[in-house]
Design an enzyme around this catalytic site. Structure first.
Site, PDB file in Angstrom:
ATOM      1  N   TYR A  52       0.836  -1.199   0.000  1.00  0.00           N
ATOM      2  CA  TYR A  52       0.000   0.000   0.000  1.00  0.00           C
ATOM      3  C   TYR A  52       0.874   1.252   0.000  1.00  0.00           C
ATOM      4  O   TYR A  52       0.569   2.237  -0.685  1.00  0.00           O
ATOM      5  CB  TYR A  52      -0.943  -0.007   1.206  1.00  0.00           C
ATOM      6  CG  TYR A  52      -1.967  -1.101   1.109  1.00  0.00           C
ATOM      7  CD1 TYR A  52      -3.133  -0.934   0.372  1.00  0.00           C
ATOM      8  CD2 TYR A  52      -1.776  -2.322   1.753  1.00  0.00           C
ATOM      9  CE1 TYR A  52      -4.076  -1.951   0.270  1.00  0.00           C
ATOM     10  CE2 TYR A  52      -2.710  -3.341   1.658  1.00  0.00           C
ATOM     11  CZ  TYR A  52      -3.851  -3.147   0.919  1.00  0.00           C
ATOM     12  OH  TYR A  52      -4.770  -4.162   0.811  1.00  0.00           O
ATOM     13  N   ASN A  98     -12.877  -0.490  -4.846  1.00  0.00           N
ATOM     14  CA  ASN A  98     -12.664  -0.856  -6.247  1.00  0.00           C
ATOM     15  C   ASN A  98     -13.876  -1.618  -6.790  1.00  0.00           C
ATOM     16  O   ASN A  98     -14.147  -2.740  -6.356  1.00  0.00           O
ATOM     17  CB  ASN A  98     -11.401  -1.718  -6.351  1.00  0.00           C
ATOM     18  CG  ASN A  98     -11.134  -2.250  -7.736  1.00  0.00           C
ATOM     19  OD1 ASN A  98     -11.799  -1.892  -8.701  1.00  0.00           O
ATOM     20  ND2 ASN A  98     -10.144  -3.116  -7.840  1.00  0.00           N
ATOM     21  N   CYS A 103      -6.570  -5.157  -7.541  1.00  0.00           N
ATOM     22  CA  CYS A 103      -6.286  -4.798  -6.152  1.00  0.00           C
ATOM     23  C   CYS A 103      -5.761  -5.993  -5.350  1.00  0.00           C
ATOM     24  O   CYS A 103      -5.148  -5.804  -4.301  1.00  0.00           O
ATOM     25  CB  CYS A 103      -7.519  -4.192  -5.493  1.00  0.00           C
ATOM     26  SG  CYS A 103      -8.984  -5.232  -5.550  1.00  0.00           S
ATOM     27  N   HIS A 104      -5.945  -7.211  -5.863  1.00  0.00           N
ATOM     28  CA  HIS A 104      -5.413  -8.389  -5.161  1.00  0.00           C
ATOM     29  C   HIS A 104      -3.885  -8.405  -5.183  1.00  0.00           C
ATOM     30  O   HIS A 104      -3.270  -9.123  -4.407  1.00  0.00           O
ATOM     31  CB  HIS A 104      -5.977  -9.683  -5.767  1.00  0.00           C
ATOM     32  CG  HIS A 104      -5.578  -9.935  -7.174  1.00  0.00           C
ATOM     33  ND1 HIS A 104      -6.193  -9.307  -8.254  1.00  0.00           N
ATOM     34  CD2 HIS A 104      -4.617 -10.736  -7.708  1.00  0.00           C
ATOM     35  CE1 HIS A 104      -5.641  -9.726  -9.371  1.00  0.00           C
ATOM     36  NE2 HIS A 104      -4.684 -10.599  -9.077  1.00  0.00           N
ATOM     37  N   GLU A 113      -0.759 -16.666  -9.605  1.00  0.00           N
ATOM     38  CA  GLU A 113       0.115 -15.743 -10.328  1.00  0.00           C
ATOM     39  C   GLU A 113       1.592 -15.947  -9.990  1.00  0.00           C
ATOM     40  O   GLU A 113       2.438 -15.158 -10.402  1.00  0.00           O
ATOM     41  CB  GLU A 113      -0.324 -14.302 -10.065  1.00  0.00           C
ATOM     42  CG  GLU A 113      -1.683 -13.997 -10.676  1.00  0.00           C
ATOM     43  CD  GLU A 113      -2.084 -12.536 -10.610  1.00  0.00           C
ATOM     44  OE1 GLU A 113      -1.292 -11.699 -10.135  1.00  0.00           O
ATOM     45  OE2 GLU A 113      -3.209 -12.228 -11.049  1.00  0.00           O
TER      46      GLU A 113
END
Length: 162
Positions: A92, A115, A123-124, A150
């Site tokens: 953040y 979001n 945002c993840h 990912e």
């Protein structure tokens, strides 16, 4: 005209909403709606196709037209989020620095929370400074699954940076 699509995914059912021009919302549940089923060539239909490709491991970047509604600050954060590529993370604080307001990490967290188009506005891919998995609408299990998918090394809701 409002359109919708639903999609069953490894992190649960997702409902997409939009119009003839933009994808406008992503919800992590099946919703009852008055909207019409999306034509295949609409932004909502394209978003469903791209999500299917993403969850099959065939897509790492989305290119659907988006129109999120929010404050100017939120839009600035969301624009910066879209620049975080597949397989990368920001804290953040890092994201606050990238938008030119390095002391705004809490406000960035608030914008992430609001979001309206998660996954497409990823945002993840934002974690706490210590690597803690925090703040994702469908829950930390979904965030953990996405980040593992990912390519991140995760244990007990924390990214292992080594």
């Amino acid at each position: 005209m409002q359109y919708f699509e639903t999609l069953d995914t490894p992190i649960g059912t997702i409902t997409l909403f939009g119009n003839n021009f933009y994808l406008q919302e992503v919800h992590f549940k099946k919703l009852k709606t008055q909207a019409k089923k999306a034509p295949r060539k609409s932004p909502v239909g394209e978003a469903k196709k791209q999500l299917e490709e993403y969850f099959k491991g065939k897509r790492t970047k989305f290119d659907v037209s988006l129109s999120p509604e929010g404050t100017e600050f939120q839009k600035k954060v969301w624009k910066s989020l879209r620049k975080i590529p597949f397989g990368k993370l920001h804290s953040y604080g890092e994201l606050a620095g990238k938008i030119g307001n390095p002391k705004a990490s809490r406000a960035v967290g608030g914008a992430n929370n609001k979001n309206p188009i998660p996954l497409f506005i990823p945002c993840h891919r934002v974690v706490g400074a210590s690597g803690d998995l925090v703040g994702f609408a469908p829950g930390l299990a979904a965030k953990r699954w996405l980040l593992d998918f990912e390519g991140h090394n995760i244990s007990k809701n924390r990214i292992n940076f080594s």
